[in-house]
Scaffold this motif. Structure first.
Motif, PDB file in Angstrom:
ATOM      1  N   ARG A 140       0.833  -1.207   0.000  1.00  0.00           N
ATOM      2  CA  ARG A 140       0.000   0.000   0.000  1.00  0.00           C
ATOM      3  C   ARG A 140       0.865   1.253   0.000  1.00  0.00           C
ATOM      4  N   ARG A 141       1.912   1.282   0.831  1.00  0.00           N
ATOM      5  CA  ARG A 141       2.787   2.457   0.868  1.00  0.00           C
ATOM      6  C   ARG A 141       3.471   2.662  -0.478  1.00  0.00           C
ATOM      7  N   LEU A 142       3.981   1.573  -1.071  1.00  0.00           N
ATOM      8  CA  LEU A 142       4.683   1.708  -2.341  1.00  0.00           C
ATOM      9  C   LEU A 142       3.719   2.097  -3.457  1.00  0.00           C
ATOM     10  N   THR A 143       2.493   1.589  -3.416  1.00  0.00           N
ATOM     11  CA  THR A 143       1.490   1.982  -4.405  1.00  0.00           C
ATOM     12  C   THR A 143       1.177   3.472  -4.287  1.00  0.00           C
ATOM     13  N   TRP A 144       1.110   3.965  -3.042  1.00  0.00           N
ATOM     14  CA  TRP A 144       0.831   5.389  -2.825  1.00  0.00           C
ATOM     15  C   TRP A 144       1.939   6.265  -3.418  1.00  0.00           C
ATOM     16  N   THR A 145       3.188   5.925  -3.149  1.00  0.00           N
ATOM     17  CA  THR A 145       4.282   6.728  -3.691  1.00  0.00           C
ATOM     18  C   THR A 145       4.367   6.585  -5.202  1.00  0.00           C
ATOM     19  N   GLN A 146       4.068   5.383  -5.719  1.00  0.00           N
ATOM     20  CA  GLN A 146       4.074   5.190  -7.166  1.00  0.00           C
ATOM     21  C   GLN A 146       2.949   5.967  -7.840  1.00  0.00           C
ATOM     22  N   ALA A 147       1.877   6.254  -7.110  1.00  0.00           N
ATOM     23  CA  ALA A 147       0.817   7.089  -7.673  1.00  0.00           C
ATOM     24  C   ALA A 147       1.353   8.479  -7.992  1.00  0.00           C
ATOM     25  N   PHE A 148       2.195   9.004  -7.129  1.00  0.00           N
ATOM     26  CA  PHE A 148       2.802  10.312  -7.401  1.00  0.00           C
ATOM     27  C   PHE A 148       3.878  10.201  -8.478  1.00  0.00           C
ATOM     28  N   ASN A 149       4.483   9.024  -8.612  1.00  0.00           N
ATOM     29  CA  ASN A 149       5.375   8.790  -9.746  1.00  0.00           C
ATOM     30  C   ASN A 149       4.584   8.901 -11.051  1.00  0.00           C
ATOM     31  N   SER A 150       3.370   8.334 -11.060  1.00  0.00           N
ATOM     32  CA  SER A 150       2.508   8.434 -12.242  1.00  0.00           C
ATOM     33  C   SER A 150       2.059   9.870 -12.484  1.00  0.00           C
ATOM     34  N   LEU A 151       1.846  10.626 -11.402  1.00  0.00           N
ATOM     35  CA  LEU A 151       1.525  12.042 -11.569  1.00  0.00           C
ATOM     36  C   LEU A 151       2.684  12.749 -12.264  1.00  0.00           C
ATOM     37  N   GLY A 152       3.914  12.374 -11.894  1.00  0.00           N
ATOM     38  CA  GLY A 152       5.076  12.950 -12.560  1.00  0.00           C
ATOM     39  C   GLY A 152       5.135  12.585 -14.028  1.00  0.00           C
ATOM     40  N   THR A 153       4.800  11.322 -14.371  1.00  0.00           N
ATOM     41  CA  THR A 153       4.834  10.923 -15.782  1.00  0.00           C
ATOM     42  C   THR A 153       3.742  11.613 -16.578  1.00  0.00           C
ATOM     43  N   THR A 154       2.672  12.036 -15.898  1.00  0.00           N
ATOM     44  CA  THR A 154       1.612  12.773 -16.587  1.00  0.00           C
ATOM     45  C   THR A 154       2.001  14.238 -16.788  1.00  0.00           C
ATOM     46  N   VAL A 155       2.646  14.821 -15.782  1.00  0.00           N
ATOM     47  CA  VAL A 155       3.040  16.231 -15.853  1.00  0.00           C
ATOM     48  C   VAL A 155       4.241  16.421 -16.780  1.00  0.00           C
ATOM     49  N   GLY A 156       5.148  15.432 -16.827  1.00  0.00           N
ATOM     50  CA  GLY A 156       6.380  15.565 -17.595  1.00  0.00           C
ATOM     51  C   GLY A 156       6.181  15.967 -19.045  1.00  0.00           C
ATOM     52  N   PRO A 157       5.324  15.253 -19.803  1.00  0.00           N
ATOM     53  CA  PRO A 157       5.121  15.650 -21.199  1.00  0.00           C
ATOM     54  C   PRO A 157       4.552  17.053 -21.358  1.00  0.00           C
ATOM     55  N   LEU A 158       3.671  17.463 -20.433  1.00  0.00           N
ATOM     56  CA  LEU A 158       3.142  18.828 -20.496  1.00  0.00           C
ATOM     57  C   LEU A 158       4.255  19.836 -20.241  1.00  0.00           C
ATOM     58  N   PHE A 159       5.101  19.543 -19.262  1.00  0.00           N
ATOM     59  CA  PHE A 159       6.263  20.383 -18.953  1.00  0.00           C
ATOM     60  C   PHE A 159       7.181  20.486 -20.173  1.00  0.00           C
ATOM     61  N   GLY A 160       7.480  19.349 -20.787  1.00  0.00           N
ATOM     62  CA  GLY A 160       8.379  19.348 -21.941  1.00  0.00           C
ATOM     63  C   GLY A 160       7.777  20.009 -23.162  1.00  0.00           C
ATOM     64  N   ALA A 161       6.483  19.780 -23.398  1.00  0.00           N
ATOM     65  CA  ALA A 161       5.833  20.379 -24.555  1.00  0.00           C
ATOM     66  C   ALA A 161       5.813  21.894 -24.454  1.00  0.00           C
ATOM     67  N   THR A 162       5.624  22.398 -23.224  1.00  0.00           N
ATOM     68  CA  THR A 162       5.560  23.841 -23.026  1.00  0.00           C
ATOM     69  C   THR A 162       6.929  24.497 -23.147  1.00  0.00           C
ATOM     70  N   LEU A 163       7.959  23.875 -22.565  1.00  0.00           N
ATOM     71  CA  LEU A 163       9.264  24.517 -22.480  1.00  0.00           C
ATOM     72  C   LEU A 163      10.257  24.057 -23.552  1.00  0.00           C
ATOM     73  N   ILE A 280      -6.598   4.603  -6.311  1.00  0.00           N
ATOM     74  CA  ILE A 280      -7.676   3.663  -5.996  1.00  0.00           C
ATOM     75  C   ILE A 280      -7.096   2.394  -5.371  1.00  0.00           C
ATOM     76  N   GLY A 281      -5.965   1.942  -5.926  1.00  0.00           N
ATOM     77  CA  GLY A 281      -5.333   0.726  -5.420  1.00  0.00           C
ATOM     78  C   GLY A 281      -4.860   0.875  -3.988  1.00  0.00           C
ATOM     79  N   ALA A 282      -4.308   2.042  -3.660  1.00  0.00           N
ATOM     80  CA  ALA A 282      -3.854   2.278  -2.288  1.00  0.00           C
ATOM     81  C   ALA A 282      -5.025   2.202  -1.310  1.00  0.00           C
ATOM     82  N   TRP A 283      -6.202   2.662  -1.751  1.00  0.00           N
ATOM     83  CA  TRP A 283      -7.396   2.565  -0.917  1.00  0.00           C
ATOM     84  C   TRP A 283      -7.890   1.114  -0.853  1.00  0.00           C
ATOM     85  N   ALA A 284      -7.902   0.415  -2.005  1.00  0.00           N
ATOM     86  CA  ALA A 284      -8.437  -0.947  -2.058  1.00  0.00           C
ATOM     87  C   ALA A 284      -7.599  -1.916  -1.243  1.00  0.00           C
ATOM     88  N   MET A 285      -6.283  -1.652  -1.108  1.00  0.00           N
ATOM     89  CA  MET A 285      -5.424  -2.566  -0.370  1.00  0.00           C
ATOM     90  C   MET A 285      -5.684  -2.552   1.128  1.00  0.00           C
TER      91      MET A 285
END
Length: 416
Positions: A140-163, A280-285
Motif C-alpha cells: 500500500r505504501r509503495l502503491t501510494w508513492t508510485q501514484a505520485f510517480n505516475s503524476l510525474g509521468t503525466t506532468v512531464g510531457p506537459l512540462f516538456g511540450a511547453t518549455l 484507488i489501489g492504495a485505498w483498495a489494499m
C-alpha cells in the motif's frame, strides 16, 4: 527484516519527502517522450537512431542496478538516495554542453548519466518505502508513492511540450531549447539532495558499513524473487510496448482514424489511468491483499487485450486505453512481493528488480517485429502473454519458499 527494525509508523516528514522523489523521477522519465521527437528533428534522425534515447535510458537500469545495490549496501538507503540525486543532477547539467555543441552523442551520454542516478534512486527508495512501516502495509505504501510517480509521468510531457517543443518552429532556438528546463531540473534535484542530507530518516535496517553473513543465501536463490524479476521485466515491457503502439492504433482507419495529434492527446488517458488507478489501489489494499488485487488487474488486462484484438473501431481504442488502469498497482506490488523476507539481501534483490526494467527496451522490439510480419493488432499478443505471466505470479509465483542456508563443513559432516 525483523519487526524490531521497522518503525511502527512512517515519520511525518519521511513519506512526503519520498513522495517528492517518486514524482521527480517520474517527470524525468516521461520527458523522454518529448526528447525523442525533439532530437529527431534537430539531428534529422531516423526512427532507429531516435530510439537510442530509450535504449540509453533503459540500458542504464540494466548496467547500473547491481552496482547501485552495492552502493546502498555500503552507504545505506538515505545516503544512497542523496548520491543518486547528485548523479541525476549531473546528468541534467550535461544537457547544457550537449545542446551548446549540438552533438547527439553528448545527449545520449547525458541521458545515461541521468538514468544512472535515477536507477540508484529507485534501488534505494523502493525498498526503503517497503520497510518504512508495518510489513503488511508495504504494498500500500509503495502503491501510494508510485501514484505520485505516475503524476510525474503525466506532468512531464506537459512540462516538456511547453518549455521544449514550443521552440519547434524556430530551428535556431530548437537546438538549445533543452538547456533551461534541464538546468532547472538539475537545480531542483540538488536542492532535494541537500534537504535529504539534513533530514534524519529512520534507519529501518540501513545496511551502511555492514556485511552479509556468509551463510545467508544469495538473493537469486529465492524463488519468489527470481520469478518477480521476470514479472517486472514483462510488466515494464508490456506497459511501454502498449504505449508505444497506441498512437498508431488510434490513427488507423480500422480503429478510430484519429489524427496523430488527437491520438497523442488520447494517449494521456493511458498514463493518466495508471495514476488514478494507483490512488484507488492504495485505498483498495486496505480491504484486500495486494496479491489478490493484482491477480484481478492482470486478468482484466488480458481480457481487455483480447477484446481489442478480436473487435475493431472505438471499442479497440477504449479497451487498450483501459489497460492503463489495470497497470496501476502492478509495479509496486510486484516489487514489494518479490522483496518479502529477503532480510540482508533486500538491497541485492532491489538491484535485480531494477535491472529487469530493461524489459521496457526489449519487449517493444519483439512486438515491433511481430507487427511487421503479421500486422499491428495481432502483435498485441506479446503484451497479452506478459499479463498472463503476471497473473500467475500474483496468484502463485509470489509465494515465499524457504531457502536452506549454506552449512559449515562440520555441520555437513554431522549430517552425513
Amino acid at each position: 527484516m525483523n519487526a524490531s527494525s521497522r518503525p511502527a509508523s512512517p515519520p511525518r516528514y519521511g513519506m512526503p519527502l519520498l513522495t517528492a522523489l517518486f514524482f521527480g523521477w517520474g517527470l524525468i522519465t516521461s520527458l523522454n517522450d518529448v526528447l525523442i521527437p525533439h532530437l529527431k528533428a534537430v539531428f534529422s534522425l531516423n526512427y532507429v537512431q531516435a530510439m537510442l534515447v530509450q535504449f540509453c535510458f533503459f540500458g542504464a537500469y540494466f548496467l547500473v542496478s547491481l552496482p547501485a545495490g552495492q552502493v546502498v549496501r555500503r552507504w545505506g538507503y538515505q545516503r544512497g538516495m542523496v548520491i543518486g540525486l547528485v548523479i541525476a543532477a549531473i546528468g541534467c547539467a550535461l544537457f547544457y554542453p550537449a545542446a551548446t555543441f549540438q552533438t547527439y552523442g553528448w545527449f545520449l551520454a547525458a541521458l545515461f548519466v541521468l538514468a544512472s542516478g535515477v536507477t540508484l534512486l529507485q534501488v534505494a527508495a523502493n525498498p526503503y518505502v517497503t520497510l518504512l512501516g508495518p510489513e503488511n502495509e508495504a504494498s500500500r505504501r509503495l502503491t501510494w508513492t508510485q501514484a505520485f510517480n505516475s503524476l510525474g509521468t503525466t506532468v512531464g510531457p506537459l512540462f516538456g511540450a511547453t518549455l521544449i517543443l514550443a521552440a519547434a518552429d524556430n530551428a535556431a532556438a530548437e537546438a538549445t531549447a533543452v538547456r533551461g528546463p534541464y538546468l532547472g531540473l538539475a537545480a531542483a534535484l540538488l536542492a532535494i539532495a541537500v534537504v535529504l542530507m539534513v533530514v534524519k530518516l529512520p534507519k529501518v535496517g540501513d545496511t551502511g558499513n555492514t556485511r552479509v553473513a556468509d551463510h545467508t543465501p544469495p538473493a537469486w536463490r529465492h524463488r519468489h524473487l527470481v520469478l518477480g524479476v521476470l514479472a517486472i521485466f514483462v510488466y515494464v515491457g508490456a506497459e511501454v510496448s502498449i504505449g508505444s503502439f497506441l498512437v498508431s492504433v488510434m490513427s488507423s482507419p480500422e480503429v478510430a482514424g484519429l489524427s496523430e495529434s488527437d491520438a497523442g492527446h488520447r494517449l494521456a488517458l493511458y498514463w493518466g489511468g495508471a495514476m488514478v488507478g494507483r490512488f484507488i489501489g492504495a485505498w483498495a489494499m486496505k480491504r484486500m491483499s495486494a496479491a489478490r488485487l493484482m491477480t484481478g488487474c492482470a486478468v482484466g488486462a488480458v481480457v481487455l487485450l483480447a477484446v481489442a484484438m478480436a473487435t475493431g473501431g472505438h471499442l479497440t481504442m477504449w479497451a487498450l486505453l483501459a489497460v492503463g488502469l489495470c497497470n496501476a498497482i502492478m509495479f509496486p506490488t510486484i516489487f514489494s512481493l518479490a522483496l518479502e523476507r529477503l532480510g540482508p539481501r533486500t538491497e541485492q534483490g532491489s538491484g535485480l528488480l531494477c535491472m529487469a526494467i530493461v524489459g521496457g527496451a526489449l519487449v517493444p522490439l519483439v512486438q515491433g517485429a511481430l507487427a511487421d510480419s503479421h500486422g499491428l493488432m495481432p502483435s498485441f499478443v506479446v503484451p497479452l502473454v506478459c499479463y498472463v505471466y503476471i497473473a500467475y505470479y500474483a496468484a502463485r509465483g509470489h509465494r515465499v519458499v524457504p531457502v536452506a542456508s549454506k552449512t559449515t563443513p562440520a555441520a555437513a559432516a554431522v549430517r552425513t
